[in-house]
Motif scaffolding. Structure first.
Motif, short mmCIF file in Angstrom:
data_model
loop_
_atom_site.label_atom_id
_atom_site.label_comp_id
_atom_site.label_asym_id
_atom_site.label_seq_id
_atom_site.Cartn_x
_atom_site.Cartn_y
_atom_site.Cartn_z
N PHE A 49 13.73 2.15 -8.50
CA PHE A 49 12.88 2.28 -7.31
C PHE A 49 13.36 3.36 -6.34
O PHE A 49 12.74 3.56 -5.30
CB PHE A 49 12.84 0.93 -6.57
N GLN A 50 14.44 4.05 -6.69
CA GLN A 50 14.99 5.02 -5.75
C GLN A 50 14.02 6.17 -5.50
O GLN A 50 13.88 6.64 -4.35
CB GLN A 50 16.33 5.58 -6.28
N GLY A 92 10.77 4.29 6.94
CA GLY A 92 11.96 4.09 7.77
C GLY A 92 12.55 2.70 7.67
O GLY A 92 13.66 2.46 8.16
N ASN A 93 11.82 1.77 7.05
CA ASN A 93 12.34 0.40 6.89
C ASN A 93 13.39 0.34 5.79
O ASN A 93 13.55 1.26 5.00
CB ASN A 93 11.20 -0.57 6.58
N GLU A 94 14.11 -0.80 5.77
CA GLU A 94 15.20 -0.96 4.81
C GLU A 94 15.05 -2.27 4.05
O GLU A 94 14.67 -3.30 4.60
CB GLU A 94 16.54 -0.94 5.55
N ILE A 95 15.36 -2.21 2.76
CA ILE A 95 15.38 -3.41 1.91
C ILE A 95 16.83 -3.61 1.48
O ILE A 95 17.42 -2.74 0.83
CB ILE A 95 14.47 -3.24 0.69
N SER A 96 17.40 -4.73 1.87
CA SER A 96 18.79 -5.02 1.52
C SER A 96 18.86 -6.14 0.49
O SER A 96 18.16 -7.14 0.61
CB SER A 96 19.59 -5.40 2.76
N ILE A 97 19.71 -5.92 -0.51
CA ILE A 97 19.91 -6.93 -1.55
C ILE A 97 21.38 -7.34 -1.50
O ILE A 97 22.27 -6.50 -1.60
CB ILE A 97 19.55 -6.37 -2.94
N SER A 98 21.63 -8.64 -1.35
CA SER A 98 23.01 -9.12 -1.26
C SER A 98 23.20 -10.33 -2.17
O SER A 98 22.25 -11.05 -2.49
CB SER A 98 23.36 -9.49 0.19
N SER A 152 10.31 7.28 2.31
CA SER A 152 11.30 7.28 3.40
C SER A 152 11.81 5.86 3.70
O SER A 152 11.93 5.45 4.85
CB SER A 152 10.70 7.91 4.67
N LYS A 153 12.13 5.15 2.65
CA LYS A 153 12.68 3.79 2.79
C LYS A 153 14.03 3.72 2.08
O LYS A 153 14.34 4.54 1.21
CB LYS A 153 11.72 2.76 2.18
N LYS A 154 14.84 2.74 2.44
CA LYS A 154 16.16 2.56 1.85
C LYS A 154 16.23 1.24 1.10
O LYS A 154 15.71 0.22 1.55
CB LYS A 154 17.25 2.59 2.92
N VAL A 155 16.91 1.27 -0.04
CA VAL A 155 17.22 0.04 -0.78
C VAL A 155 18.74 0.00 -0.93
O VAL A 155 19.32 0.84 -1.63
CB VAL A 155 16.54 0.00 -2.16
#
Length: 414
Positions: free
Chosen positions: A279-280, A325-331, A287-290
């Protein structure tokens, strides 16, 4: 004994034991009362004899008459005064009167032995009944567990009389009804699987032809922006149709239980890194971050291909509901009882009216601005996670984002 694990039987035995002890105690009290009455009559007789001897100055020749002749009231009173002065009255201890003591001991033992014997017989009969009753319940419990584990031929013994047989008969009827329902449900799932499979296979041929024709048209140089635009739209819709067909086929197989999972040990961090790489390009374009935060020593046993599908659908859903500009974080979180994968975004969130329907297939929110989805991705993700013995939980706040928690218990997955 295991029969005393049954609360009602335990209460029954305790009640019976209390009743038996009360009966024995009551018997001893009655014997004491009878003994006292006997002592009273004995003392009265002795008073009369003593008075008769005293009044008549009896010699040895007259002694037999002292016991055989009728005594007068005067004899009684004279004897009472004489013996009371000597301390011989109804308050005297029984042990000082051998005949009274022997009477009390004899009948106290008789009543105690009789009470104990009856109690033992009664207790033995009751215990035998309780053991038999408990064995019947344990066998019924074992049969019900075997039935629940798939042995549908088992039936409880309901050929006897009594309330327990009526209960077993009702359970057998329920089991028969359940088998009918299971069979019908299985047939429906098989029909659904076969139908969707047939439709999917039937659609694949014309779909492949349409894709080929569309590629040919796209390869042609057409100096017409409108035509080129429609060709690209056709290509996108064909890709959506193919994706939908494939997902429907997968979901049908999961529903029908026709999937055999190929489980293997998997390093969680490496697995998630591989998914994120897919998905990168899209994330960079939008313009989103994973980002990923996961220890390297966490592992799970699962089917990689199916879990790739499940987690990818959730990340794709997060990308579709976030802005530039939003971010998706996976932990990852490794607790003592479970491993939790948390997929969190700071996007649009889920409206309260939609919250309980997000896993319903083909559900489309009236508040959603996404016109591309068909409402099956999250349904498929949930089915795959549950197939692996896991659970999906969702937390969301409108306008602030959504968090998907994939929870895998260590009791079933490790």
């Amino acid at each position: 004994m295991r029969i005393f694990d049954i609360k009602d039987l335990r209460k029954l035995f305790i009640s019976i034991i209390i009743i038996l002890f009360s009966y024995i105690l009551l018997g001893q009290v009655i014997i004491t009362l009878i003994t006292n009455d006997y002592k009273k009559e004995l003392i009265k007789h002795d008073y009369e004899v003593a008075g008769y001897l005293y009044e008549n100055k009896v010699n040895m020749a007259q002694l037999p008459a002292a016991f055989t002749h009728n005594k007068s009231i005067e004899d009684y009173r004279s004897g009472e005064i004489l013996l009371r002065n000597a301390g011989y009255d109804e308050s005297i201890n029984n042990s000082l009167i051998p005949s009274v003591k022997a009477f009390h001991n004899k009948y106290a033992v008789i009543v105690f032995v009789l009470s104990l014997g009856i109690g033992i017989i009664f207790f033995t009969v009751l215990l035998t009944f309780a053991v038999k009753y408990n064995k019947t319940l344990e066998k019924a419990n074992s049969d019900i567990l075997n039935f629940m584990n798939g042995n549908y031929k088992i039936r409880l013994d309901d050929n006897k009389e009594g309330s327990l047989s009526k209960l077993f008969s009702a359970i057998n009827m329920m089991g028969t009804s359940l088998i009918t329902h299971i069979t019908k449900e299985k047939q429906n799932k098989e029909f659904l699987k076969d139908t969707i499979s047939d439709i999917s296979h039937q659609l694949k041929t014309p779909l492949a032809a349409l894709e080929m024709y569309n590629e040919i048209i796209l390869d042609e140089i057409v100096d017409n922006d409108v035509v080129n635009s429609f060709n690209l739209k056709i290509k996108n819709e064909l890709e959506r149709m193919e994706s939908l067909i494939q997902n429907l086929l997968k979901l049908a197989k999961l529903d029908a239980g026709a999937i055999e999972l190929n489980k293997e040990n998997c390093n969680l961090k490496g697995f998630l890194e591989n998914i994120i790489m897919r998905f990168q390009t899209r994330a960079k374009f939008e313009s989103k971050k994973v980002v990923l935060n996961c220890d390297n020593n966490i592992s799970l046993i699962w089917d990689k291909e199916w879990m790739l599908e499940s987690i990818s659908n959730i990340i794709k859903n997060a990308l579709e509901h976030t802005k530039s500009g939003n971010e998706i974080s996976i932990s990852c979180h490794n607790t003592s009882v479970a491993i939790i994968i948390m997929i969190k975004d700071n996007g649009l969130g889920i409206h309260s009216e939609d919250f309980h329907y997000i896993f319903k297939r083909f559900y489309r929110s009236k508040f959603s601005k996404n016109t591309q989805g068909v409402g099956i991705g999250l349904t498929l993700s949930k089915s795959i996670v549950e197939k692996h013995g896991g659970t999906i939980m969702v937390e969301s706040e409108l306008g602030k984002g959504t968090t998907f928690n994939l929870i895998f218990s260590k009791l079933t997955t490790l």
